[in-house]
Each structure stands twice: as structure tokens, then as C-alpha cells.
Design a protein around this motif. Structure first.
Motif, PDB file in Angstrom:
ATOM      1  N   ILE A  22       0.835  -1.271  -0.235  1.00 27.89           N
ATOM      2  CA  ILE A  22       0.692  -0.176  -0.153  1.00 27.89           C
ATOM      3  C   ILE A  22       1.106   0.839   0.032  1.00 27.89           C
ATOM      4  N   ILE A  23       1.680   1.791   0.745  1.00 21.47           N
ATOM      5  CA  ILE A  23       2.903   2.168   0.858  1.00 21.47           C
ATOM      6  C   ILE A  23       3.774   2.642  -0.151  1.00 21.47           C
ATOM      7  N   CYS A  24       4.312   1.652  -0.854  1.00 19.16           N
ATOM      8  CA  CYS A  24       4.659   1.673  -2.306  1.00 19.16           C
ATOM      9  C   CYS A  24       3.857   2.694  -3.554  1.00 19.16           C
ATOM     10  N   TRP A  25       2.727   2.453  -3.058  1.00 20.51           N
ATOM     11  CA  TRP A  25       1.753   1.775  -4.233  1.00 20.51           C
ATOM     12  C   TRP A  25       0.912   4.168  -3.819  1.00 20.51           C
ATOM     13  N   GLU A  26       0.674   4.385  -2.435  1.00 17.49           N
ATOM     14  CA  GLU A  26       1.252   5.652  -2.616  1.00 17.49           C
ATOM     15  C   GLU A  26       2.248   6.630  -2.510  1.00 17.49           C
ATOM     16  N   LEU A  27       3.542   5.860  -2.465  1.00 15.84           N
ATOM     17  CA  LEU A  27       4.519   6.925  -2.685  1.00 15.84           C
ATOM     18  C   LEU A  27       4.374   7.331  -4.486  1.00 15.84           C
ATOM     19  N   MET A  28       4.181   6.347  -5.601  1.00 18.54           N
ATOM     20  CA  MET A  28       4.885   6.319  -7.180  1.00 18.54           C
ATOM     21  C   MET A  28       3.366   7.213  -7.180  1.00 18.54           C
ATOM     22  N   ASN A  72      -6.345   1.255  -7.478  1.00 19.05           N
ATOM     23  CA  ASN A  72      -6.056   1.278  -8.759  1.00 19.05           C
ATOM     24  C   ASN A  72      -4.511   1.662  -8.842  1.00 19.05           C
ATOM     25  N   ILE A  73      -4.075   0.699  -9.656  1.00 19.60           N
ATOM     26  CA  ILE A  73      -2.972   0.210 -10.081  1.00 19.60           C
ATOM     27  C   ILE A  73      -2.455   0.874 -10.780  1.00 19.60           C
ATOM     28  N   ASN A  74      -3.645   1.622 -11.639  1.00 29.30           N
ATOM     29  CA  ASN A  74      -2.894   2.367 -12.701  1.00 29.30           C
ATOM     30  C   ASN A  74      -3.398   4.066 -12.467  1.00 29.30           C
ATOM     31  N   ASP A  75      -2.970   4.025 -10.729  1.00 31.97           N
ATOM     32  CA  ASP A  75      -3.366   5.793 -10.210  1.00 31.97           C
ATOM     33  C   ASP A  75      -1.227   5.580 -10.075  1.00 31.97           C
ATOM     34  N   ALA A  76      -1.120   4.576 -10.236  1.00 27.73           N
ATOM     35  CA  ALA A  76       0.699   4.557  -9.269  1.00 27.73           C
ATOM     36  C   ALA A  76       0.962   5.146 -10.483  1.00 27.73           C
ATOM     37  N   ASN A  77       2.103   6.066 -10.856  1.00 27.68           N
ATOM     38  CA  ASN A  77       2.962   6.736 -12.402  1.00 27.68           C
ATOM     39  C   ASN A  77       4.926   6.168 -11.979  1.00 27.68           C
ATOM     40  N   GLY A 130       7.720  -3.586 -15.541  1.00 26.51           N
ATOM     41  CA  GLY A 130       6.453  -3.622 -14.551  1.00 26.51           C
ATOM     42  C   GLY A 130       6.436  -3.953 -13.742  1.00 26.51           C
ATOM     43  N   CYS A 131       8.112  -4.688 -13.571  1.00 24.79           N
ATOM     44  CA  CYS A 131       9.140  -5.451 -12.082  1.00 24.79           C
ATOM     45  C   CYS A 131       7.549  -4.670 -10.940  1.00 24.79           C
ATOM     46  N   ILE A 132       8.074  -3.060 -11.096  1.00 26.50           N
ATOM     47  CA  ILE A 132       7.553  -2.955  -9.400  1.00 26.50           C
ATOM     48  C   ILE A 132       5.931  -2.438  -9.258  1.00 26.50           C
ATOM     49  N   GLY A 133       5.385  -2.328 -10.552  1.00 26.93           N
ATOM     50  CA  GLY A 133       3.633  -3.038 -10.205  1.00 26.93           C
ATOM     51  C   GLY A 133       3.172  -4.176  -9.809  1.00 26.93           C
ATOM     52  N   HIS A 134       4.667  -4.954 -10.419  1.00 28.38           N
ATOM     53  CA  HIS A 134       4.030  -6.495  -9.971  1.00 28.38           C
ATOM     54  C   HIS A 134       4.546  -6.258  -8.760  1.00 28.38           C
ATOM     55  N   ILE A 135       5.438  -5.968  -8.044  1.00 27.31           N
ATOM     56  CA  ILE A 135       5.627  -5.870  -6.913  1.00 27.31           C
ATOM     57  C   ILE A 135       5.022  -5.100  -5.746  1.00 27.31           C
ATOM     58  N   ILE A 136       3.847  -5.008  -5.928  1.00 27.17           N
ATOM     59  CA  ILE A 136       3.563  -3.563  -5.163  1.00 27.17           C
ATOM     60  C   ILE A 136       2.247  -5.348  -5.217  1.00 27.17           C
ATOM     61  N   GLU A 137       1.432  -5.473  -6.216  1.00 33.13           N
ATOM     62  CA  GLU A 137       0.630  -6.826  -6.265  1.00 33.13           C
ATOM     63  C   GLU A 137       0.349  -8.139  -5.737  1.00 33.13           C
ATOM     64  N   ILE A 161      11.573  -9.069  -2.022  1.00 29.82           N
ATOM     65  CA  ILE A 161      11.822  -7.859  -2.178  1.00 29.82           C
ATOM     66  C   ILE A 161      13.196  -7.216  -2.519  1.00 29.82           C
ATOM     67  N   CYS A 162      13.836  -7.299  -1.405  1.00 30.21           N
ATOM     68  CA  CYS A 162      15.242  -6.212  -2.137  1.00 30.21           C
ATOM     69  C   CYS A 162      15.843  -6.206  -2.917  1.00 30.21           C
ATOM     70  N   VAL A 163      15.827  -7.980  -3.509  1.00 27.67           N
ATOM     71  CA  VAL A 163      16.074  -8.768  -4.946  1.00 27.67           C
ATOM     72  C   VAL A 163      15.471  -7.714  -5.787  1.00 27.67           C
ATOM     73  N   LEU A 164      14.111  -8.160  -5.904  1.00 30.73           N
ATOM     74  CA  LEU A 164      13.404  -7.529  -7.405  1.00 30.73           C
ATOM     75  C   LEU A 164      12.990  -6.808  -7.069  1.00 30.73           C
TER      76      LEU A 164
END
Length: 743
Positions: free
Chosen positions: A196-202, A230-235, A241-248, A264-267
Motif C-alpha cells: 500500500i505504501i509503495c502505491w501511495e508513494l508512486m 487502482n494500480i493505474n494511479d501509480a506513476n 512492470g517489475c514494480i507494479g508486479h511487486i506492489i500487487e 523484495i530487496c532482490v526484486l
């Protein structure tokens, strides 16, 4: 309270402005005066003295050894009247929440990525200590040092001093089904919050902002039912697609599907070493260190956000395109492909930047050992034959990885093979299609010498495929062993003339290569690699199977001339081939009878070398085992089909099998017990497993008095099924069956 360590005197604290407040606590900026010095601190006061506070402080005592660069530092604890105060380091840049939602400042994607990496590192540290945060959110992430450093707070009090009703905003970050502060909260719940934090940040939006008019309990129901931001809100500036995949994955409804913080620290693109977009201001160019197929190469310093500088190699691709936008798009698309190629034998591509003229800067792993080309042709250093073979194996391993990922190098040569770790590690660079955008041709002569003939057909625009890389590998193999430049004898010719010679079948002189494997197999590999017909060349997988064999080669053994042997009779047969009785007519000794173990005749390169592998492994084992009850190895030879044969001690009384089943002789019980004692004497004491122990592999000598073992190999645990079925233990069948099922 007697067991709580009050480590700071309240007289040393001056309370200043209120900077935060919760239901049972508030946070003020403060001044800590110690030893005549003043330090800005944050003072978190837990209001009211009650038993729950004491429990919290006892937990803090247990956590006093938590020290990490991304965890807020706890300086101490004080008591003011009935209140308990925790003294923390002061965040001069505030919380991440305030930055995102109450600030006009803007930061690059690279900075955000760095923040999330720091958060992941801090959480990984906590989870490794079996500590769950429970209240992770952007309000508990603090920023320092001009927004370059992120640290986790809220750990020490977390949700123990709050309730679900008093901290209802926090529930929007809470994992599904965890409805109370005493719920089943584990590391996977922290992972949900992290997503959730990753999404909020992006996105720079509050989680579930579109549901603001709903009651928090209704929002929580939607979360439990699978509703997510909504993952599409994340810029997200990440074409892979690596970061979107991590969030989901982090906010997956099923906790078991969420990754660990260590993953996470590897991906997550490293801090921020794998991010494509690097701020040009972070690069400080140094000396010019070379020219490559991309363009000029500089050593440079990359000034990272955490104040650490690293040395990198920067390759500059000049923008010669009339369409700058398309040029940049094409280059960055290829860079995204190259970033996926992470392997120990491939040079790391950290990222890319561009200057005001839209020239592209590639940031690559830097080596102070230089290229393989420089070592071979501009260095007086010497390395052993086995080191050279190891380099080629590392090259083959890296290329196999590229080929598996549908990436062709296209310009494989010794200038594009770099050495690291005091010349022990080899890594491949300059692969893929980026070089096509550079149009740089000063090293055309070197590239021409490595190109497969099919590349030059069809007006020099022939289709480049994996087999073209194999051709280049063969040329490099020759160059490494000879330490001469390919086609050095034609160095006065123009590149176009070299092309013609390659097309006409001319290759470097194989005699120049110092091949001392005593077999000619390496020569055969090189010649197969540069075969004119691409279908005849081995694949990289085949080369990776074959090359590890060569350190086994009997370089310390004198090859016996096959002409010195007179084959008499076939005395045994097996899956490997035949065993012959033979007379060895050695020039310096009298004639003796020996047993010659010969492999089956095979024709393909792979089969020949795999057959040699079997012979050499057995030979290595025999060399290690000198014992009265082990068959003696006299030497090794090559037959007329260029295949290796073992020269073994001849058993004048045959095998134990023949004695038992094809002989009329009989001996007393004590003789048979003595045979079994001789058989048991050596192997397991020396940690050797025979794998195929049977009466056919037990030889009798000296009028049936001496028994010796042959035909063994040193086995590994859970080794593949090798032995004869009638003699094989049942657990071997079970292990092999399960291994087969897994495949």
C-alpha cells in the motif's frame, strides 16, 4: 517500573513545538543537552501512567539493540510525572506522509525507488530479528538529510498503545482479516502494508481516496473482499512492470502469495543501481579509458543519494538520429531488455542517463582488471592452461544465459569480455542491439575477425542468430590459447578482404593454439565452433556440458602409444564398451599382460567428450586409491578412433562372477570369508561409494588368493541410478523415482 531503565534525566530535555499527536501520545520537538552539547530530538510522550505503558516499555528494553541505518534511533527513556517519554532522533524533513500530501516539493522516480529500497532494507532487518512492525504506514516513515535518507519509526510503540477505533485511518493500510491490534498479525501483514505504501508513494494519493465518503468500517469490508487501490494511479516509470508486479504481490489477498522482505530487496531495483533513469547531475566523468562498439568510454563517479560514491564505466552513445524522440525511445527499450540480464558472468548495467544534447550515457560495472583483449595482448602476466579453460567456461555460461533469454550478443570478441576479482572472474559486456544506434566503426577490423561467414551474405545484412555467437566463441577460444590476434598474418589487409577470406573458409591456424590437453578434443571444439555450416556448430548448452570436463584431463600422465599394445582377447563387456586382454610391449621394460578398457566407438563431438569424461573420472578415482585390494592403473592411451582407453592391471584369475558361475573350482569357507574381508577393507574407510558393487567388478589374482576392486567411482549423495539393478539398494530406486517425478 523497577525493571525499566530510565536512561535520560528529564532535566536534560527542553520541550519545544508540537509536531505530531495521537490518541494516547503526542510528539514534540526537543533539545537534549548532554555533556555540554545540544542535540535536536523528537520526544514522544505516552500520556497517562498505566500498566499497558509499562508493557510497552518492557518491549522497548528488549529491542534496545535494534541498530540499523533505516531504523529510527532510540536515544533513551525518561519519566515526566506520570508520563513516559521516548527520546528519538529528530527527522529534519518530516514524515513521508507530509511530503506526499502536504508539500509542493517534487522528487524523481529514482528518489522514490531509493526510499522504497531503504524501507525494504529496514523491514528486512526487523523481520530477520522476528520483529513485526504492525503499524507500518507513510506517517511512520521519516525523512532525513535533505530527503535522501528514509527511516522507519513507530516500531517501539506501534499499535500496543492504540486501538482500532482511535487509529481508524491506519486500518486502510491493514491487511485483510486483521481487524484488531491483537489479531493474527505476522510478517505477511507488514508486506501488505508495504505494498500500500509503495502505491501511495508512486501515486502521491491517499489509499482509497475515492472512498473518502464511506465509513472506515465499510472500507475495511471492501478490503477484506479484495478491493485494492487502482494500480493505474501509480506513476510507475518501469516498462518491465517489475514494480507494479511487486506492489500487487505484496497486497495479494492470500498471505502465502506475498513475498518475503528479503525477496523484495532482490526484486526491487537496487539502491538505485538498476534503475534506468539516472540524473545526469549524479555523474562525474573522469578519464577516457577506451573506445567501444557503442562509443567512447569514460571512468566516472556516480554520486548516489546515500552519499556513497561508486566507480562506474560510462559509455556515451552520440545522438546522430534526425528523430531524437524515436532514437531515445529505441535505445531505452533495448536498455530495458538488457537490464533483465542479471548473471554472475554478465557485466551489470546500472542504468542510463542523457545530457542536454540527448546523448545517451550507459552506466556499467567498472573493472580495474581491464578487458581480456588487454590481458592477452598488452600484458606480461601469465596464467595456467586451466585458468584459460575456466575463462572460456565462464564465457560459455554467460552466453548460455543470454541465449536462454533470447538475447544474442552480435559482437562477441575479447574486447567485450572483462576481467574482475584479480583476473579470476570473466564477464560479458556490450551485448544486444544498443550498438546499432551508435554507428561507431573505429574497431571494425577487430569485429570483422570474429564474425561468422553467414553474417556477410545478402549484402552484408545476413540474419544474425545464436550460431553466429558460437562462431565468435571459437575464434576467442583460439585467441585465448594462442595469445595472438585473429588473422594476425593478414593485418595489412582491408576488412573487406578479411571478410572474403572468412567466407571462403579461411580460419586462424589451429597449430598456433597451445593446446596441451593431450587429446585434441579442445582443438575439435574450436574447429566445430567456427565450422562454415552453422548447423554443425555446438550449442552453448553443449559447450557448458563439455568444458567442465577438461580440468580432469590427465595432464600429468604420459600417454602410452597405442602401437605398443597388442590386443589379444575380449575378456569383458559393459555399457561403456569392451575390456581387452593385451600385451604391453614397453620399450624400456619386459612385456606384460594388461587389461585395456576401451570405450564404444562414437562419432559426435558430444559423445566423444562424454565418453572421455567417464574415462577421466574413473582415472582420477584410481589415482587417489592406491591399495593392495584396488586394481592398479598403469596408464592411459588413445586408440585409433582418438578415444581414451585405460590400461589396468590384468586379473590372471578373472572375475569373482566367473569363478562363482562359470567355474568348476571350489574353495573352503575360510577362503570366501577372506575375499569378503579384502573387499570390505578399503572403500568406505576412505569415504568412497562404489555405486556398482557386484561380483563382475571384483577381480581375482595370485591363484585366487587376492581380491581387488575395479570399476568404481566416487559417488555423491542422491546420485543418479548407476548400478546394476540386482545389486542396487531399494532406497536408490525410491530416490531416483522421486527425482524422475520432479522432472
Amino acid at each position: 517500573m523497577n525493571d525499566i531503565h530510565i536512561s535520560v534525566n528529564y532535566k536534560e530535555i527542553i520541550l519545544c513545538d508540537l509536531i505530531g499527536r495521537g490518541s494516547f501520545w503526542d510528539v514534540r520537538k526537543g533539545i537534549l543537552r548532554t555533556n555540554g552539547q545540544e542535540k535536536e530530538v523528537a520526544v514522544k510522550t505516552i500520556n497517562g501512567y498505566f500498566e499497558e505503558n509499562v508493557n510497552v516499555l518492557r518491549k522497548i528494553q528488549k529491542q534496545k539493540n535494534i541498530i540499523h541505518q533505516n531504523i529510527i534511533t532510540l536515544y533513551g527513556v525518561i519519566q515526566i510525572l506520570s508520563n513516559i517519554c521516548l527520546i528519538f532522533e529528530y527527522a529534519d524533513c518530516g514524515t513521508l506522509y507530509n511530503f506526499l500530501h502536504h508539500s509542493d516539493k517534487d522528487v524523481s522516480f529514482n528518489v522514490k525507488l531509493n526510499w522504497m529500497m531503504q524501507c525494504a532494507k529496514g523491514m528486512e532487518y526487523l523481520h530477520n530479528k522476528n520483529i513485526i512492525h504492525r503499524g507500518l504506514k507513510t506517517k511512520s516513515l521519516l525523512l532525513f538529510n535533505e530527503y535522501s535518507v528514509l527511516k522507519i519509526s513507530g516500531l517501539h510503540t506501534s499499535t500496543e498503545v492504540t486501538t482500532i477505533n482511535t487509529e481508524i485511518v491506519g486500518t486502510l493500510c491493514m491487511a485483510p482479516k486483521v481487524k484488531t491490534t491483537n489479531g493474527d498479525c505476522n510478517a505477511k501483514c507488514d508486506l501488505y502494508r508495504y505494498g500500500i505504501i509503495c502505491w501511495e508513494l508512486m501515486s502521491e494519493k491517499k489509499p482509497f481516496y475515492e472512498l473518502d465518503n464511506m465509513h472506515p468500517s465499510d472500507i475495511k469490508t471492501k478490503i477484506d473482499n479484495g478491493r485494492r487501490p487502482n494500480i493505474n494511479d501509480a506513476n510507475i516509470h518501469d516498462e518491465s512492470g517489475c514494480i507494479g508486479h511487486i506492489i500487487e504481490k505484496c497486497w495479494d489477498q492470500v498471505p502465502e502469495n506475498r513475498p518475503m522482505m528479503q525477496e523484495i530487496c532482490v526484486l526491487l531495483p537496487m539502491n538505485p543501481l538498476a534503475n534506468t533513469n539516472v540524473d545526469f547531475k549524479e555523474i562525474e566523468l573522469g578519464e577516457l579509458i577506451g573506445h567501444g562498439s557503442y562509443g567512447i568510454i569514460h571512468k566516472a563517479i556516480w554520486k548516489l543519494l546515500d552519499a556513497k560514491n561508486i566507480s562506474v564505466a560510462v559509455k556515451i552513445i552520440k545522438n546522430r538520429s534526425q528523430n531524437s524522440v524515436q532514437f531515445e525511445k529505441d535505445v531505452y527499450k533495448e536498455i530495458q531488455n538488457l537490464r533483465k540480464c542479471i548473471h554472475r558472468n554478465i557485466v551489470t548495467l546500472y542504468g542510463a542517463s542523457k545530457d542536454s544534447s540527448n546523448n545517451i550515457y550507459l552506466l556499467l560495472e567498472y573493472t580495474d582488471c581491464g578487458s581480456l583483449y588487454d590481458f592477452l595482448h598488452h600484458s606480461l602476466k601469465e596464467v595456467s592452461f586451466n585458468v584459460k579453460l575456466d575463462w572460456m567456461l565462464q564465457c560459455a555460461t554467460g552466453l548460455e544465459f543470454l541465449h536462454k533469454n533470447n538475447t544474442i550478443h552480435r559482437d562477441l570478441k575479447t574486447k567485450n569480455l572483462l576481467l574482475f576479482n584479480e583476473y579470476r572472474t570473466l564477464k560479458i559486456c556490450d551485448f544486444g542491439r544498443v550498438k546499432e544506434f551508435a554507428n561507431y566503426s573505429s574497431d571494425l577490423m577487430e569485429s570483422v575477425c570474429y564474425m561468422a561467414p553467414e553474417v556477410y551474405v545478402n549484402n552484408e545484412n545476413g540474419k544474425y542468430n545464436k550460431m553466429c555467437d558460437i562462431f565468435s566463441f571459437g575464434i576467442i577460444f583460439w585467441e585465448v590459447l594462442s595469445r595472438k590476434k585473429p588473422f594476425y598474418e593478414f593485418n595489412e589487409m582491408q576488412p573487406v578482404d578479411i571478410k572474403t577470406k572468412i567466407i571462403n573458409g579461411i580460419r586462424p591456424n589451429i597449430s598456433d593454439a597451445n593446446i596441451n590437453d593431450g587429446s585434441g578434443y579442445i582443438k575439435l571444439i574450436i574447429e566445430k565452433c567456427w565450422d562454415h555450416t552453422s548447423e554443425n556448430r555446438p550449442t552453448m548448452k553443449e559447450l557448458n556440458d563439455l568444458l567442465p570436463i577438461f580440468p580432469l584431463y590427465p595432464l600429468d600422465y604420459q600417454l602410452v602409444k597405442f602401437e605398443e599394445l597388442q590386443l589379444v582377447d575380449v575378456i569383458g563387456q559393459g555399457s561403456y564398451g569392451d575390456v581387452h586382454k593385451a600385451i604391453w610391449k614397453h620399450p624400456n621394460t619386459k612385456e606384460i599382460f594388461i587389461a585395456v578398457k576401451m570405450s564404444k566407438v562414437v562419432r559426435s563431438l558430444t559423445e566423444k567428450i562424454m565418453s572421455a569424461k567417464y574415462v577421466f573420472r574413473e582415472m582420477q578415482n584410481l589415482k587417489k586409491c592406491i591399495h593392495p585390494n584396488i586394481v592398479t592403473l598403469h596408464g592411459v592411451t588413445k586408440d585409433r578412433d582418438n578415444q581414451f582407453c585405460l590400461l589396468l592391471e590384468y586379473a590372471d584369475c578373472g572375475t569373482l562372477y566367473n569363478f562363482l558361475h562359470n567355474s568348476d573350482l571350489d574353495f573352503e569357507f575360510n577362503r570366501k570369508l577372506d575375499w569378503m574381508l579384502q573387499c570390505a577393507t578399503y572403500l568406505h574407510r576412505n569415504q568412497i561409494i562404489l555405486l556398482d558393487l557386484k561380483t563382475r567388478n571384483l577381480m581375482l589374482f595370485k591363484k585366487f588368493r587376492v581380491l581387488k576392486i575395479c570399476g568404481y567411482k566416487i559417488a555423491k549423495i542422491n546420485s543418479e541410478l548407476v548400478g546394476t539393478i540386482r545389486y542396487t539398494a531399494p532406497e536408490i530406486f525410491v530416490s531416483t523415482y522421486h527425482k524422475w517425478r520432479c522432472q
